[in-house]
Design an enzyme around this catalytic site. Structure first.
Site, short mmCIF file in Angstrom:
data_model
loop_
_atom_site.label_atom_id
_atom_site.label_comp_id
_atom_site.label_asym_id
_atom_site.label_seq_id
_atom_site.Cartn_x
_atom_site.Cartn_y
_atom_site.Cartn_z
CD GLU A 2 -2.88 -1.18 0.50
OE1 GLU A 2 -3.09 -0.16 -0.08
OE2 GLU A 2 -3.67 -2.31 0.30
CB CYS B 271 -2.94 6.44 2.51
SG CYS B 271 -4.20 5.42 3.38
P1 NAP Z 1 8.18 5.17 4.90
O1 NAP Z 1 8.95 6.29 5.10
O2 NAP Z 1 8.33 4.23 3.59
O3 NAP Z 1 8.03 4.09 6.00
C1 NAP Z 1 7.06 3.28 6.16
C2 NAP Z 1 7.68 2.03 7.03
O4 NAP Z 1 8.80 1.58 6.34
C3 NAP Z 1 8.33 2.24 8.38
O5 NAP Z 1 7.87 1.23 9.34
C4 NAP Z 1 9.59 2.56 8.11
O6 NAP Z 1 10.42 2.20 9.40
C5 NAP Z 1 9.92 1.48 7.15
N1 NAP Z 1 11.07 1.24 6.33
C6 NAP Z 1 11.88 2.39 6.40
N2 NAP Z 1 13.10 1.66 5.63
C7 NAP Z 1 12.92 0.69 5.34
C8 NAP Z 1 13.67 -0.05 4.47
N3 NAP Z 1 14.74 -0.06 3.97
N4 NAP Z 1 12.89 -1.56 4.66
C9 NAP Z 1 12.07 -1.93 5.15
N5 NAP Z 1 11.33 -1.06 5.83
C10 NAP Z 1 11.62 0.33 5.96
O7 NAP Z 1 6.65 5.78 4.75
P2 NAP Z 1 5.97 6.71 6.09
O8 NAP Z 1 6.82 7.94 5.83
O9 NAP Z 1 5.90 6.11 7.18
O10 NAP Z 1 4.73 6.72 5.42
C11 NAP Z 1 4.04 7.77 4.60
C12 NAP Z 1 3.94 7.18 3.26
O11 NAP Z 1 2.76 6.15 3.49
C13 NAP Z 1 2.88 8.16 2.46
O12 NAP Z 1 3.68 8.30 1.06
C14 NAP Z 1 1.54 7.48 2.28
O13 NAP Z 1 0.83 7.72 1.10
C15 NAP Z 1 1.79 6.16 2.46
N6 NAP Z 1 0.71 5.44 3.02
C16 NAP Z 1 -0.29 4.41 2.32
C17 NAP Z 1 -1.09 3.87 2.85
C18 NAP Z 1 -1.91 2.91 2.15
O14 NAP Z 1 -2.71 2.44 2.67
N7 NAP Z 1 -1.88 3.08 1.11
C19 NAP Z 1 -1.62 4.08 4.20
C20 NAP Z 1 -0.85 5.19 4.96
C21 NAP Z 1 0.64 5.61 4.42
P3 NAP Z 1 10.91 3.63 10.12
O15 NAP Z 1 9.64 4.53 10.70
O16 NAP Z 1 11.81 3.19 11.16
O17 NAP Z 1 11.69 4.36 9.22
#
Ligand code: NAP
Length: 521
Positions: free
Chosen positions: A258, A297
């Site tokens: 997602e 999102c």
């Molecule tokens: P993110 O930076 O991609 O982080 C998401 C998760 O991935 C966090 O738990 C993060 O851990 C982890 N992560 C970071 N680097 C990683 C790696 N190399 N390998 C595995 N995991 C890793 O996203 P975010 O800033 O938290 O969320 C915002 C984004 O999520 C927005 O773009 C939004 O559109 C999207 N979103 C989508 C949905 C949906 O249902 N489609 C819902 C909510 C949000 P850390 O926090 O420890 O870095």
């Protein structure tokens, strides 16, 4: 004063990391709250425990028995609800209504799966359709069955829904009989960790059925095995890294993504200012921009209107949005709290200034007064409305269809006629949700079906459903969540459809005597 370090729960025990912890902050007051650290955890051993102990114990139960466990979890979460609101206020900087979207949304989702599970057979597998004959008569047949996957479900979650993000995935996984390991986003891991702690302390689930790892994701994907499943919610960038990992490319770990999404709302062409559909559109766009400070999102990022209505919609939205009181959610006057962190505030400001180079600013959130908080400390930004003033300019603009600013920001976009409006919506390259506002059922039905292949959900609002419609951005457990293309290509929820991800479908080919025995087990 030293901060509490939240322990991880893995391998059936609470265990702290051994490295340098990361702190979680209050995004309004700037104070450090708690710390997390996952350094040094035996992830492979912990995952093995989840698969072997948790998985075996869950699979020994029937669907209905597991549905009862979900009902008990919903009760426990309900009991501790006030604590969750306090954590959300401190760590996410949300007003009460916005915390409810996450916390009460989570409890409602668990309760819904408990009820759905009670309608399933008191069995250990699901039958998929009727046996198909493979020979001339029914002497040799193929029976499709669905059994719970033999591994665990790893959830890597985003910061914006620490409560709902856990339970919208864990409820169908546990109902399916699959143990869960959740890794919440670091910035807001506290609420996820507390919910897991409350459920573990209540002794509802078998050992190994629910684990939480707080801190860096390092090593998590390396600990996966072929029969595990991985569900990721977050940015498209991290999603790309995950898709390239050997667990996915070599071990074929089933993966649901997602990712980000440039969702739309469209006001139908036959509308006039002051019509009920016009007012509903204004209300919904403003609500979507401000709920959780636009950190959803599913939030509306592109608002499409007939070109003739552009000025009137801009004026109505500006009027409504400029009344939103922004600031410290502890202050009763405040309707919109903070972004989740300084990092998020910087990312939003950066994305916004990029988008502003391709648009006109109709309402500038940077100019909003911040109530009861220090603007230098609080991660607050007022609602910001951007616009592109002609259909031709929208058609030649790539940025508005491509840049997701994950905050209280949306862009108003005029269209010349409906086919061209639909074509512009489709330029989002695949989204979670599009909503339509109008009162001509036939035109709305045609438009909804034209948009369906580009979306996971199409939300159609007519004046007669105004009082009962569930909201453009609200994800209901009965309805599908996920979207094609840029939105990640994932599917979650949708009632019992969610169970597909956690099951393996197998065709058992045999004669009626064996197939009959299978169906009796
Ligand atoms: P993110 O930076 O991609 O982080 C998401 C998760 O991935 C966090 O738990 C993060 O851990 C982890 N992560 C970071 N680097 C990683 C790696 N190399 N390998 C595995 N995991 C890793 O996203 P975010 O800033 O938290 O969320 C915002 C984004 O999520 C927005 O773009 C939004 O559109 C999207 N979103 C989508 C949905 C949906 O249902 N489609 C819902 C909510 C949000 P850390 O926090 O420890 O870095």
């Amino acid at each position: 004063m030293s901060l509490d370090r939240l322990p991880n729960y893995l391998g059936g025990r609470w265990i702290s990391g051994t490295g340098t912890p990361a702190s979680l902050f209050d995004p309004v007051l700037g104070a450090a709250l708690v710390q997390v650290d996952a350094t040094g955890l035996d992830l492979k051993g912990g995952f093995r425990f989840a698969r072997e102990q948790g998985g075996a114990a869950l699979r020994a139960l029937t669907y209905r028995q597991r549905a009862e466990l979900l009902a008990a979890i919903a009760q426990v979460l309900q009991t501790h609800r006030d604590d969750y609101y306090e954590i959300a206020l401190a760590n996410s900087g949300t007003v009460k209504n916005d915390s409810a979207v996450d916390i009460d949304g989570a409890i409602y989702t668990v309760g819904t799966y408990a009820k759905l599970g009670a309608t399933l057979p008191d069995a250990h597998f699901l039958r998929d359709g009727e046996p198909a004959s493979l020979a001339k008569d029914a002497a040799f047949q193929s029976l499709h069955v669905q059994t719970p996957v033999a591994g665990l479900a790893l959830f890597i979650n985003a910061f914006n829904f620490p409560a709902w993000g856990l339970w919208e995935k864990a409820a169908p996984a546990l109902l399916s009989g699959v143990p869960v390991v959740v890794k919440p986003a670091t910035a807001t891991a506290w609420l996820t960790q507390r919910m897991v702690k409350d459920v573990v302390d209540a002794g509802i689930l078998p050992a190994g059925a629910l684990s939480v790892v707080c801190g860096s994701a390092a090593g998590l994907l390396d600990a996966l095995e072929p029969f595990d499943v991985l569900s990721f919610t977050g940015s498209a960038e991290t999603a790309a890294t995950i898709r390239a990992h050997a667990a996915v490319t070599r071990l074929s770990v089933r993966t649901n993504i997602e990712a980000d999404s440039i969702n739309s709302a469209l006001l139908m062409p036959d509308t006039r200012a002051g019509d009920a559909a016009f007012d509903l559109f204004i209300k919904e766009v403003a609500r979507e921009m401000t709920v959780k400070s636009g950190q959803k999102c599913t939030a509306i990022r592109r608002a499409f209107v007939p070109a003739a209505l552009y000025d009137e919609v801009a004026a109505a939205l500006r009027e409504r949005l400029s009344k939103v009181v922004v600031g410290n959610p502890r202050d009763e006057r405040v309707r919109m709290g903070a972004l989740v962190s300084r990092a998020q505030l910087s990312a939003v400001r950066e994305g916004l200034s990029h988008l502003q180079r391709h648009t006109t600013t109709l309402l500038d959130g940077n100019a909003a007064a911040i109530v009861d908080a220090d603007p230098k400390l609080a991660c607050c930004l007022g609602p910001t409305l951007l616009g592109v003033d002609t259909p031709e300019a929208v058609e030649s603009n790539a940025a508005v269809h491509d840049i997701e600013v994950f905050g209280p920001v949306a862009t108003l976009l005029p269209y010349a006629d409906l086919p061209r409006g639909i074509a512009q919506v489709q330029r989002g390259q695949g989204s979670l949700v599009a909503s339509l506002f109008g009162d001509d059922p036939e035109a709305l039905a045609r438009t909804a079906m034209a948009l369906a292949p580009w979306h996971g959900r199409v939300h159609v609002v007519t004046p007669d459903v105004a009082a009962v419609q569930s909201g453009h951005g609200n994800v209901m457990p009965q309805s599908l969540h996920g979207g094609p293309g840029r939105a990640g290509g994932g599917e979650e929820l949708g009632g019992l459809r969610a169970l597909n991800f956690y099951h393996r479908r197998t065709a058992i080919q045999s004669g009626p005597s064996v197939l009959k025995k299978i169906q009796e087990t």
